[in-house]
Design a protein around this motif. Structure first.
Motif, PDB file in Angstrom:
ATOM      1  N   ASP A 135       0.809  -1.224   0.000  1.00 35.57           N
ATOM      2  CA  ASP A 135       0.000   0.000   0.000  1.00 35.57           C
ATOM      3  C   ASP A 135       0.841   1.273   0.000  1.00 35.57           C
ATOM      4  OD1 ASP A 135      -2.297  -1.549   0.073  1.00 35.57           O
ATOM      5  OD2 ASP A 135      -2.252  -1.656   2.264  1.00 35.57           O
ATOM      6  N   HIS A 136       2.116   1.169  -0.267  1.00 30.55           N
ATOM      7  CA  HIS A 136       3.011   2.337  -0.254  1.00 30.55           C
ATOM      8  C   HIS A 136       2.744   3.176  -1.510  1.00 30.55           C
ATOM      9  CE1 HIS A 136       6.936   4.487   0.008  1.00 30.55           C
ATOM     10  NE2 HIS A 136       6.639   4.394   1.286  1.00 30.55           N
ATOM     11  N   THR A 137       1.945   4.219  -1.348  1.00 30.69           N
ATOM     12  CA  THR A 137       1.461   4.991  -2.506  1.00 30.69           C
ATOM     13  C   THR A 137       2.575   5.747  -3.214  1.00 30.69           C
ATOM     14  OG1 THR A 137       0.872   6.827  -1.051  1.00 30.69           O
ATOM     15  CG2 THR A 137      -0.866   5.247  -1.590  1.00 30.69           C
ATOM     16  N   ARG A 138       3.563   6.251  -2.471  1.00 27.62           N
ATOM     17  CA  ARG A 138       4.653   6.990  -3.106  1.00 27.62           C
ATOM     18  C   ARG A 138       5.425   6.077  -4.065  1.00 27.62           C
ATOM     19  NH1 ARG A 138       7.114   9.364   1.388  1.00 27.62           N
ATOM     20  NH2 ARG A 138       8.558   7.638   1.522  1.00 27.62           N
ATOM     21  N   GLN A 140       4.153   3.333  -5.470  1.00 28.13           N
ATOM     22  CA  GLN A 140       3.247   3.018  -6.573  1.00 28.13           C
ATOM     23  C   GLN A 140       3.282   4.125  -7.629  1.00 28.13           C
ATOM     24  OE1 GLN A 140      -0.468   2.538  -4.518  1.00 28.13           O
ATOM     25  NE2 GLN A 140      -0.056   0.402  -3.963  1.00 28.13           N
ATOM     26  N   ASP A 141       3.282   5.383  -7.179  1.00 29.73           N
ATOM     27  CA  ASP A 141       3.360   6.510  -8.112  1.00 29.73           C
ATOM     28  C   ASP A 141       4.688   6.524  -8.861  1.00 29.73           C
ATOM     29  OD1 ASP A 141       0.850   7.267  -7.239  1.00 29.73           O
ATOM     30  OD2 ASP A 141       1.614   8.829  -5.872  1.00 29.73           O
TER      31      ASP A 141
END
Length: 186
Positions: A135-138, A140-141
């Motif tokens: 769930d590490h969004t940074r 993923q981006d």
């Protein structure tokens, strides 16, 4: 003294010295390390860096992960353009069971590889981070951005050069387009 401290404390080459570096202690609190920080990392000779690399490799082979980790962090500070040092530090953190520090080191490695145009290595490191924390969004981006660079053909151009080309209009940052109509490809 340890092999790492002996390398860092080598005064025979006339290096300029500064105050001790603040590094995380083994207890997780900020503490003063036995290693000494240089005012200018270029003051360390190639021979001293070579000895520090050798000390890190020997410590790793003997299973002295704390000493190897200290050496990798020192090498990361001395050679900031080499993204393999934070990657190796992340491996030591993994073996020591320090997940947060491992993730932070992997993020530094991914940034280093991406900034120097090693997109595939940066993608692989991002996937390692996502294996730790899906769930590490940074991350993923960043992974989406790196995949987009590969599609646009910017994966072989370091980031600074790609930004210059994009600002001059020489390269489209919007993705692939049709040669005939100029419309975006699906």
């Amino acid at each position: 003294t340890s092999a790492v401290a002996a390398v860092v404390n080598d005064r025979e080459r006339g290096a300029s010295w500064a105050r001790p570096a603040r590094l995380p202690s083994k207890t997780g609190q900020q503490g003063v390390s036995a290693q000494v920080c240089y005012r200018n990392w270029r003051s360390m000779s190639k021979e001293q860096i070579r000895r520090l690399r050798q000390a890190a490799a020997e410590a790793r082979e003997r299973g002295r992960l704390e000493k190897a980790l200290d050496a990798y962090l020192e090498l990361e500070r001395l050679e900031p353009r080499d993204a393999s040092w934070p990657q190796r530090a992340a491996e030591c953190y993994r073996q020591l069971g320090k997940g947060r520090e491992q993730q932070a080191a992997l993020e530094r490695a991914a940034t280093g590889y991406a900034d120097r145009g090693f997109t595939l290595k940066a993608v692989a490191i991002c996937k390692m981070i996502l294996a730790l924390d899906p769930d590490h969004t940074r991350t993923q981006d960043r992974l989406a951005e790196l995949q987009g660079q590969r599609v646009r053909g910017l994966d072989r151009v370091p980031r600074a050069a790609a930004e210059i080309l994009a600002s001059d209009g020489a390269v489209s940052t919007e993705g692939p387009r049709s040669i005939r109509s100029g419309a975006p490809l699906e």
